[in-house]
Design a protein around this motif. Sequence first.
Motif, short mmCIF file in Angstrom:
data_model
loop_
_atom_site.label_atom_id
_atom_site.label_comp_id
_atom_site.label_asym_id
_atom_site.label_seq_id
_atom_site.Cartn_x
_atom_site.Cartn_y
_atom_site.Cartn_z
N GLU A 1 -35.62 -0.02 -4.88
CA GLU A 1 -35.13 0.00 -6.04
C GLU A 1 -33.78 0.82 -6.24
O GLU A 1 -32.88 0.50 -6.78
CB GLU A 1 -36.12 0.54 -7.12
CG GLU A 1 -37.11 -0.54 -7.17
CD GLU A 1 -38.28 -0.18 -8.36
OE1 GLU A 1 -39.21 -1.08 -8.47
OE2 GLU A 1 -38.05 0.89 -8.73
N GLY B 1 -42.27 1.14 -14.50
CA GLY B 1 -43.85 0.78 -14.79
C GLY B 1 -43.76 -1.00 -15.22
O GLY B 1 -42.66 -1.54 -15.08
N THR B 2 -44.71 -1.47 -15.73
CA THR B 2 -44.83 -2.91 -15.77
C THR B 2 -44.51 -3.33 -17.30
O THR B 2 -44.46 -4.73 -17.49
CB THR B 2 -46.65 -3.20 -15.44
OG1 THR B 2 -47.21 -2.58 -16.45
CG2 THR B 2 -46.81 -2.96 -14.04
N ASN C 1 -35.56 -7.81 -3.95
CA ASN C 1 -35.20 -6.32 -3.23
C ASN C 1 -35.37 -6.32 -1.93
O ASN C 1 -36.72 -6.58 -1.36
CB ASN C 1 -35.96 -5.14 -3.73
CG ASN C 1 -35.95 -5.02 -5.46
OD1 ASN C 1 -35.00 -5.76 -6.13
ND2 ASN C 1 -36.34 -3.94 -5.93
N LYS D 1 -39.83 -2.11 -11.41
CA LYS D 1 -41.30 -1.55 -11.94
C LYS D 1 -41.89 -0.42 -11.35
O LYS D 1 -42.66 0.31 -11.87
CB LYS D 1 -42.06 -2.93 -11.59
CG LYS D 1 -42.27 -3.19 -10.09
CD LYS D 1 -43.16 -4.50 -9.89
CE LYS D 1 -43.42 -4.72 -8.52
NZ LYS D 1 -44.30 -6.28 -8.30
N ASN D 2 -41.39 -0.13 -9.91
CA ASN D 2 -41.84 1.20 -9.31
C ASN D 2 -41.49 2.26 -10.06
O ASN D 2 -42.11 3.46 -9.94
CB ASN D 2 -41.52 1.01 -8.04
CG ASN D 2 -42.39 0.17 -7.06
OD1 ASN D 2 -43.60 0.36 -6.95
ND2 ASN D 2 -41.74 -0.96 -6.66
N HIS D 3 -40.17 2.20 -10.64
CA HIS D 3 -39.73 3.49 -11.59
C HIS D 3 -40.08 3.22 -12.95
O HIS D 3 -40.36 4.42 -13.59
CB HIS D 3 -38.27 3.40 -11.43
CG HIS D 3 -37.53 4.17 -10.11
ND1 HIS D 3 -37.29 3.38 -8.67
CD2 HIS D 3 -37.52 5.48 -9.69
CE1 HIS D 3 -36.98 4.23 -8.02
NE2 HIS D 3 -36.99 5.44 -8.40
N GLN E 1 -39.25 -1.43 -18.85
CA GLN E 1 -38.11 -1.77 -17.79
C GLN E 1 -36.86 -1.85 -18.22
O GLN E 1 -35.76 -1.73 -17.64
CB GLN E 1 -38.75 -3.16 -17.09
CG GLN E 1 -39.97 -2.87 -16.30
CD GLN E 1 -40.51 -4.16 -15.72
OE1 GLN E 1 -39.59 -4.84 -14.99
NE2 GLN E 1 -41.67 -4.51 -15.79
N GLU F 1 -39.25 -2.39 -0.11
CA GLU F 1 -40.26 -2.23 -1.14
C GLU F 1 -40.17 -0.84 -1.52
O GLU F 1 -39.67 -0.05 -1.06
CB GLU F 1 -41.53 -2.51 -0.74
CG GLU F 1 -41.75 -3.95 0.04
CD GLU F 1 -43.24 -4.16 0.37
OE1 GLU F 1 -43.86 -3.15 0.65
OE2 GLU F 1 -43.45 -5.35 0.78
N GLY F 2 -40.94 -0.96 -2.97
CA GLY F 2 -41.14 0.51 -3.68
C GLY F 2 -39.95 1.19 -4.21
O GLY F 2 -38.89 0.55 -4.44
N LYS F 3 -39.95 2.32 -4.74
CA LYS F 3 -38.90 3.37 -4.94
C LYS F 3 -37.66 3.25 -4.49
O LYS F 3 -36.58 2.94 -4.83
CB LYS F 3 -39.33 4.53 -5.55
CG LYS F 3 -40.25 4.58 -6.86
CD LYS F 3 -40.60 5.97 -7.10
CE LYS F 3 -41.66 6.06 -8.41
NZ LYS F 3 -41.67 7.36 -8.84
N LYS F 4 -37.79 3.24 -3.04
CA LYS F 4 -36.64 3.38 -2.05
C LYS F 4 -35.61 2.12 -2.10
O LYS F 4 -34.65 1.97 -2.08
CB LYS F 4 -37.05 3.43 -0.77
CG LYS F 4 -35.92 3.79 0.39
CD LYS F 4 -36.70 4.14 1.78
CE LYS F 4 -35.64 4.02 2.95
NZ LYS F 4 -35.98 4.13 4.11
#
Length: 306
Positions: free
Chosen positions: A293, A56-57, A285, A52-54, A62, A288-291
């Motif tokens: 993902e 969106g919701t 994951n 979702k961080n890359h 997705q 957290e976050g883009k890292k």
Amino acid sequence: MERRSFIKKSAAAASLTGMGITSVNALTKTSKTTFSSDPFKMKFAPHLGMFKNHAGTDPIDQINFMADQGFTAFEDNNMMKRDVALQTKIGEALAKRNMTMGVFVIQKGGNLKNTLAAGKQEFIDIFLNGCKNAVEVAKRVNAKWLTVVPGGFQRRLPIGIQDSNVIEALRRGADILQPHGLTMVLEPLSDSPDLYLQRSDQTYMICKAVNNPACKILFDIYHLQKTEGHIIRNIDLTWDEIGYFQIGDNPGRKEPTTGEINYKNIFKHIQNKGFNGVLGMEHGNSIEGKKGELAVINAYRETSNF
């Protein structure tokens, strides 16, 4: 640029590309990132929220992001809870991107509730009604596999009686699903000692007794590592009744490479045995976050590189 400096930078970029994820501006220390779009060699199936961080919701965004990274399958435990319009959109998006729909859960009130082991008609009716409703949902998203958890263990009933109650209920459920080309996959879980179904050999016995191609094993590697270990051996012992796999490392239930399970060996073993079905990514994951993902995608590139 000096030749020695150029060679070092070229080697660094090649190393990143070989991992399956290329940081476009890694050498200039910017955050812009792209990914390998090569299809994975196995049908790994992410779930909503994993990227979702890359992406969106929006669920469709997705799914498109997953496809762009090379994932060729998708699963959603909560599909039956989503409104019809969204189910239809998901089905259309999967078809457009040529992605296989993995499991969703047949709703029967929860993992420990309305247990089939009790043999109570009201519980059986809830389960069978869930099977009937699942048929219509499956049509919208082109699903073939449906997760079933039989419910809680009944301490006041002998185990043979419980087995018989579960087998009889599952036979009736399979009779509903089989004409539509659907398969329930029974999932042994490690979440609670109060669950009826916990081991692969027990699940294998039940599938043999149900004796219907619409009833198979969901071999969740995370859960079965916790309850019994010997993953490759038990895959071999129960192979002819396995219909689906799910993934998660232990401890922590995160992506492969974060725990004790040698997923590269397991994936290679499964593929060498000829499995061409879906492997659901039913885990969180680790970062957290883009890292985080990026770490998930990289973990699957690494463990399927054999």
